[in-house]
Write an enzyme that holds these catalytic residues in place. Sequence first.
Site, short mmCIF file in Angstrom:
data_model
loop_
_atom_site.label_atom_id
_atom_site.label_comp_id
_atom_site.label_asym_id
_atom_site.label_seq_id
_atom_site.Cartn_x
_atom_site.Cartn_y
_atom_site.Cartn_z
N CYS A 1 0.80 -1.23 0.00
CA CYS A 1 0.00 0.00 0.00
C CYS A 1 0.83 1.28 0.00
O CYS A 1 0.26 2.37 -0.07
CB CYS A 1 -0.97 -0.01 1.19
SG CYS A 1 -2.16 -1.36 1.10
N HIS B 1 -2.65 8.46 5.82
CA HIS B 1 -3.00 7.15 5.25
C HIS B 1 -4.45 6.85 5.63
O HIS B 1 -5.24 6.47 4.78
CB HIS B 1 -2.06 6.08 5.78
CG HIS B 1 -2.29 4.73 5.18
ND1 HIS B 1 -2.02 4.46 3.86
CD2 HIS B 1 -2.79 3.58 5.70
CE1 HIS B 1 -2.32 3.19 3.59
NE2 HIS B 1 -2.80 2.64 4.69
N GLU C 1 -0.80 5.73 13.27
CA GLU C 1 -0.48 6.92 12.49
C GLU C 1 -0.56 8.18 13.35
O GLU C 1 0.30 9.07 13.26
CB GLU C 1 -1.45 7.00 11.32
CG GLU C 1 -1.10 8.01 10.28
CD GLU C 1 -1.99 7.89 9.06
OE1 GLU C 1 -1.66 8.52 8.05
OE2 GLU C 1 -3.03 7.18 9.12
N LYS D 1 -9.50 8.56 1.98
CA LYS D 1 -10.07 7.21 1.86
C LYS D 1 -11.51 7.18 2.36
O LYS D 1 -12.27 6.27 2.02
CB LYS D 1 -9.22 6.21 2.64
CG LYS D 1 -7.85 5.94 2.03
CD LYS D 1 -7.10 4.87 2.82
CE LYS D 1 -5.72 4.60 2.25
NZ LYS D 1 -4.76 5.72 2.46
N PHE E 1 1.12 -3.33 4.35
CA PHE E 1 1.43 -4.67 4.84
C PHE E 1 2.90 -4.99 4.53
O PHE E 1 3.43 -4.59 3.49
CB PHE E 1 0.54 -5.70 4.16
CG PHE E 1 -0.88 -5.73 4.68
CD1 PHE E 1 -1.26 -4.97 5.76
CD2 PHE E 1 -1.82 -6.54 4.07
CE1 PHE E 1 -2.56 -4.99 6.23
CE2 PHE E 1 -3.13 -6.59 4.53
CZ PHE E 1 -3.50 -5.82 5.61
#
Length: 422
Positions: free
Chosen positions: A169, A309, A320, A341, A405
């Site tokens: 990612c 993120h 984060e 997102k 990941f």
Amino acid sequence: MNRRVVITGMGVRAPGALGRKQFWDLLSSGRTSTRRISFFDPAPYRSQVAAEVDFDAAAEGLSPREIRRMDRATQFAVVCAREAVSDSGIDLAAGSPHRVGVSLGSAVAAATSLEREYLVLSDSGRRWEMSVDHLSPHMFDHMVPSIMPAEIAWAVGAEGPVAMISDGCTSGLDAVGHAAALIREGSADIMISGATDTPITPIVVACFDAIKATTTYNDDPAHASRPFDGTRNGFVLAEGAAVFVLEELTSATNRGAHIYAEVGGFATRCNAYHMTGLKTDGREMAEAIRVALGQARLNPSDVDYINAHGSGTKQNDRHETAAFKRSLGACAYKTPVSSIKSMVGHSLGAIGSVEIAASLMAMENHAVPPTANLRTSDPECDLDYVPNTAREHHTDTVLTVGSGFGGFQSAMVLTRPWSACS
């Protein structure tokens, strides 16, 4: 040699948005593009929502041969690359093709085509023994991820360094960081760089179901992606792409190019800890942020906006938040943070580049896009996450980060064009 690198062109294909203007209109309005999966019947799956792109390859100018040859993710990338080159106004044919390169990121590459071809060969999984008589002539292209940047290179005539970056990612950030490094060191003068992913397929959905990483808010798709919200329960899978033209500052200035931003700094780190787990202190992301700011010769107080993120998992959001506090200190509490997102979902390897595009548009418009669906506070996420409504805000410097990941943690610092030209 340490040349300065700027972004002069941009192409975006995101959920709810075909192109830069639609993309910014979506983000600045706080609209969400998440919906029930329409590409296949999602009923058997734990998570049944996604953020799909309404993409018509023929309408985008791809020929029948290109459409047959290219995976959906590759189609996204080529269309975005052509748009970015057009947007930049650059004449690639006027210079040496050996000085033009491509750096593309993707997490799952040709997942769409691979799954489709498997279903054909196996008669939808009913046959263990499969005959090559039914094998697509383009199967090799789908098996080799490097075909994706090669297609861009063929489309734009790039004969310089061509690379495929696949770091999960963070791929979208890392690909652009790699491109900037090649220009800085003198290996290329122009790089076409970004990322693409089209992972909304049964196998990818099933994989994230298995680890319970995706949301189960199936009855309310529009509000399913809830970064930093106390009621979040996983991310919304998405697809998308963003590609940029990067070039050396002096040449961009000499040709009168519109400069979106300078790539002031970039760094990536790995936690060497766990495939999907994150340490609570955010140390590795904080270190990437510290190094990126150092490259840009900026202090924490210089950051005007943090494009997070913000995946919408408790583990990521808290990790984060800790990283921002660790790297920026007291300034973390004064700096607006948001996650797009919440509106366009998580397009895996593509999202880092899609978020770079959002950062550039935020700088262009002196505004911060909101974190949609943020209504319930989480005591461990106590920063200014710009809930639900975009905010006018003087934005000269943006910090955009990614977490993936494998433990990958990346950070990029983008600075306003006038700073780049000073």
